[in-house]
Design a protein around this motif. Structure first.
Motif, short mmCIF file in Angstrom:
data_model
loop_
_atom_site.label_atom_id
_atom_site.label_comp_id
_atom_site.label_asym_id
_atom_site.label_seq_id
_atom_site.Cartn_x
_atom_site.Cartn_y
_atom_site.Cartn_z
N ALA A 155 0.85 -1.19 0.00
CA ALA A 155 0.00 0.00 0.00
C ALA A 155 0.88 1.24 0.00
CB ALA A 155 -0.92 0.01 1.21
N VAL A 156 0.44 2.27 -0.70
CA VAL A 156 1.21 3.51 -0.86
C VAL A 156 0.26 4.69 -0.74
CG1 VAL A 156 2.89 2.39 -2.38
CG2 VAL A 156 0.89 3.51 -3.38
N LYS A 157 0.82 5.90 -0.74
CA LYS A 157 -0.03 7.09 -0.78
C LYS A 157 -0.80 7.12 -2.11
CE LYS A 157 0.15 10.39 1.67
NZ LYS A 157 1.23 11.35 2.01
N ALA A 158 -1.98 7.72 -2.07
CA ALA A 158 -2.80 7.80 -3.27
C ALA A 158 -2.03 8.40 -4.43
CB ALA A 158 -4.05 8.64 -2.99
N GLY A 159 -2.16 7.77 -5.57
CA GLY A 159 -1.44 8.23 -6.76
C GLY A 159 -0.06 7.62 -6.90
N ASN A 160 0.38 6.89 -5.86
CA ASN A 160 1.68 6.23 -5.87
C ASN A 160 2.78 7.18 -6.35
OD1 ASN A 160 3.65 4.26 -5.64
ND2 ASN A 160 2.95 3.04 -7.38
N PRO A 161 3.00 8.28 -5.62
CA PRO A 161 3.95 9.30 -6.08
C PRO A 161 5.38 8.80 -6.25
CG PRO A 161 3.32 9.68 -3.79
CD PRO A 161 2.38 8.65 -4.34
N ASP A 162 5.75 7.75 -5.54
CA ASP A 162 7.12 7.23 -5.67
C ASP A 162 7.22 6.11 -6.70
OD1 ASP A 162 8.99 8.34 -3.27
OD2 ASP A 162 6.91 8.28 -2.64
N GLY A 163 6.10 5.79 -7.33
CA GLY A 163 6.12 4.76 -8.37
C GLY A 163 6.55 3.39 -7.85
N SER A 228 -3.41 -8.69 2.65
CA SER A 228 -4.25 -8.06 1.63
C SER A 228 -5.57 -7.52 2.16
CB SER A 228 -4.49 -9.04 0.48
OG SER A 228 -4.93 -10.28 0.94
N PRO A 229 -6.30 -8.23 3.05
CA PRO A 229 -7.54 -7.62 3.53
C PRO A 229 -7.29 -6.38 4.37
CG PRO A 229 -7.16 -9.73 4.61
CD PRO A 229 -6.13 -9.59 3.55
N VAL A 230 -6.16 -6.37 5.06
CA VAL A 230 -5.82 -5.23 5.92
C VAL A 230 -5.44 -4.02 5.07
CG1 VAL A 230 -4.18 -4.42 7.65
CG2 VAL A 230 -5.13 -6.73 7.81
N ALA A 231 -4.65 -4.25 4.04
CA ALA A 231 -4.27 -3.16 3.15
C ALA A 231 -5.50 -2.59 2.44
CB ALA A 231 -3.24 -3.65 2.13
N ALA A 232 -6.41 -3.49 2.02
CA ALA A 232 -7.62 -3.02 1.36
C ALA A 232 -8.49 -2.21 2.31
CB ALA A 232 -8.40 -4.22 0.80
N TYR A 233 -8.57 -2.65 3.56
CA TYR A 233 -9.37 -1.94 4.55
C TYR A 233 -8.80 -0.54 4.80
CZ TYR A 233 -11.96 -1.28 8.96
OH TYR A 233 -12.78 -0.83 9.95
N ALA A 234 -7.47 -0.42 4.75
CA ALA A 234 -6.83 0.88 4.97
C ALA A 234 -7.23 1.90 3.92
CB ALA A 234 -5.31 0.72 4.99
N VAL A 235 -7.52 1.43 2.72
CA VAL A 235 -7.98 2.34 1.67
C VAL A 235 -9.24 3.06 2.13
CG1 VAL A 235 -8.84 2.50 -0.69
CG2 VAL A 235 -6.93 0.95 -0.16
N THR A 236 -10.14 2.31 2.77
CA THR A 236 -11.41 2.88 3.22
C THR A 236 -11.24 3.75 4.45
OG1 THR A 236 -12.63 1.00 2.32
CG2 THR A 236 -13.71 2.29 4.03
N VAL A 242 -4.86 6.28 0.84
CA VAL A 242 -3.95 5.15 0.59
C VAL A 242 -4.52 4.34 -0.56
CG1 VAL A 242 -3.17 2.94 1.56
CG2 VAL A 242 -3.09 5.02 2.95
N GLU A 243 -3.64 3.75 -1.36
CA GLU A 243 -4.09 2.84 -2.41
C GLU A 243 -3.20 1.60 -2.42
OE1 GLU A 243 -2.18 3.79 -6.67
OE2 GLU A 243 -3.40 5.46 -5.93
N VAL A 244 -3.76 0.52 -2.94
CA VAL A 244 -3.04 -0.75 -3.04
C VAL A 244 -2.45 -0.87 -4.44
CG1 VAL A 244 -3.26 -3.26 -3.00
CG2 VAL A 244 -4.46 -1.87 -1.29
N VAL A 245 -1.19 -1.30 -4.50
CA VAL A 245 -0.49 -1.44 -5.77
C VAL A 245 -0.56 -2.89 -6.24
CG1 VAL A 245 1.72 -1.25 -6.96
CG2 VAL A 245 1.09 0.44 -5.22
N GLY A 246 -1.12 -3.11 -7.40
CA GLY A 246 -1.13 -4.45 -7.99
C GLY A 246 -1.98 -5.44 -7.22
N GLU A 247 -1.67 -6.72 -7.41
CA GLU A 247 -2.42 -7.81 -6.82
C GLU A 247 -1.67 -8.40 -5.63
OE1 GLU A 247 -5.48 -8.77 -7.75
OE2 GLU A 247 -5.45 -7.13 -9.19
N PRO A 248 -2.39 -9.03 -4.69
CA PRO A 248 -1.73 -9.70 -3.58
C PRO A 248 -0.82 -10.82 -4.08
CG PRO A 248 -4.07 -9.46 -3.15
CD PRO A 248 -3.86 -9.11 -4.59
#
Length: 303
Positions: A155-163, A228-236, A242-248
Motif C-alpha cells: 500500500a502507498v499514498k494515493a497516486g503512488n507518487p514514488d512509483g 491483503s484484507p488489511v491493506a484493502a481496509y486501509a484504503v477505506t 492510501v491505495e493498493v499497488v497491484g495484486e496480492p
C-alpha cells in the motif's frame, strides 16, 4: 516467527471492502479501525455439536470458555470497535461461532502479536486467532487449523507518487508490523538490495498495524506491506488517501493456533470450523466483513 502474513492474506479488492464499510466513521488517517460492521446483520449463534464438544480437553472446557489471544490492531480481521475496548472483526465472529460449536463461550484477550504463541505455550491462552499464516516454522512448535487464505499487498499514498511496486523498494522507507511475515520479508528484500549494490530498504517496524498505516498517511514512510484484507481496509479508513499497488502475492492460509499435545483438541477445532463451513455460518461471517474472497472449502489440521 509470526506471519500474520500476519498473513498471508487472501486476494481482496479494496472497492469491495468499501461497500460494506461505506458510511462508517473513521479517523481518515488510518490511526483507528473505523466503525466496524455494527450495522451489518448479526450472525446467528452456532448450535453446539455434542460429538465435537466431547473431544475438547477438560483443561479447556472446565470453565466453559475458550480463551483466544489476539492482537486487536488488524482491521478488518481483529480490532477494537468505536468504544475503544470491544474487540470485533472477522476472526472474532468466526472464533465466537467456533467456540459455540464446542459448547463454549469465546473470550478474546488483547495481546501484542508477538506474544500470542508464547502465551499459548505458557497456557495463558487456549487458542490464537489473529490472522496467523500457517508456516512450517510455526507448525514445528504449535498445531494450526486452517480457516481462511490471504496474501501480502503493498500500500502507498494515493497516486503512488514514488512509483513503487514490490520489486523496487530498495532505498525506500517501508513500514511493517512487528512479528509479521512482512517484517521478515522486508529484511530479505533489503538484503537482496545490498547484495546487488543497491541501498538497503529503510524499514520502520511498529507494534500495531494501525500505527503503520498512520505512518504512511503522515508521510513518515512511503509504503507499507500488510495482509491483503488489511491493506484493502486501509484504503477505506483513510478515505482513499492510501491505495493498493497491484495484486496480492504469496497467498497462504490462516490458521487457529493450538498448543501441541492436546489429544483430540485439533480434531475438535477442525470439525467445528468444517461444520460452520457446511452449514453456511462461515460464509455469513465472511460476507459480513466482505472478505469472502478469502474463503476456503475445507479446514485442515497442520501439525
Amino acid at each position: 516467527m509470526s506471519a500474520r502474513t500476519r498473513t498471508i492474506p487472501a486476494a481482496l479488492a479494496a472497492a469491495a471492502l468499501a461497500v460494506v464499510l461505506a458510511g462508517c466513521g473513521s479517523s481518515g488517517d488510518g490511526s483507528g479501525g473505523g466503525a466496524g460492521a455494527s450495522s451489518a446483520p448479526a450472525v446467528p449463534a452456532a448450535a453446539k455439536d455434542d460429538a465435537l464438544a466431547a473431544k475438547v480437553p477438560a483443561s479447556v472446557s472446565a470453565d466453559g470458555k475458550l480463551v483466544f489471544g489476539t492482537d486487536a490492531s488488524y482491521p478488518p480481521n481483529e480490532f477494537t470497535d468505536t468504544d475503544g475496548s470491544t474487540i470485533i472483526g472477522m476472526d472474532v465472529d468466526l472464533g465466537t461461532a467456533l467456540a459455540q460449536k464446542l459448547g463454549l463461550q469465546a473470550e478474546f484477550q488483547n495481546s501484542q502479536f508477538s506474544g500470542i504463541i508464547p502465551g499459548i505455550d505458557g497456557a495463558r491462552y487456549e487458542a490464537g486467532m489473529s490472522s496467523f499464516s500457517i508456516t512450517p516454522e510455526r507448525t514445528a512448535t504449535v498445531d494450526m487449523v486452517s480457516y481462511f487464505t490471504a496474501g501480502t499487498s503493498l500500500a502507498v499514498k494515493a497516486g503512488n507518487p514514488d512509483g513503487l511496486n514490490p520489486d523496487n523498494l530498495c532505498g525506500k522507507a517501508i513500514g511493517v508490523q512487528a512479528g509479521t511475515t512482512q517484517a521478515e520479508e522486508v529484511v530479505t528484500r533489503s538484503q537482496e538490495c545490498t547484495s546487488q549494490g543497491k541501498p538497503a530498504i529503510q524499514v520502520t517496524e511498529l507494534q500495531q498495524q494501525t500505527d503503520v498505516t498512520l505512518a504512511l498517511t503522515s508521510s513518515r514512510i512511503v509504503g507499507m506491506l500488510a495482509d491483503s484484507p488489511v491493506a484493502a481496509y486501509a484504503v477505506t479508513t483513510t478515505n482513499k488517501a492510501v491505495e493498493v499497488v497491484g495484486e496480492p502475492y504469496d497467498t497462504a492460509p490462516y490458521g487457529v493456533v493450538l498448543k501441541k499435545g492436546q489429544a483430540e483438541f485439533p480434531q475438535a477445532v477442525q470439525g467445528a470450523i468444517q461444520a460452520l463451513m457446511d452449514d453456511g455460518t462461515y460464509k455469513a461471517i465472511l460476507d459480513k466483513w466482505n472478505v469472502g474472497n478469502g474463503s476456503i472449502p475445507t479446514s485442515q489440521i497442520n501439525a
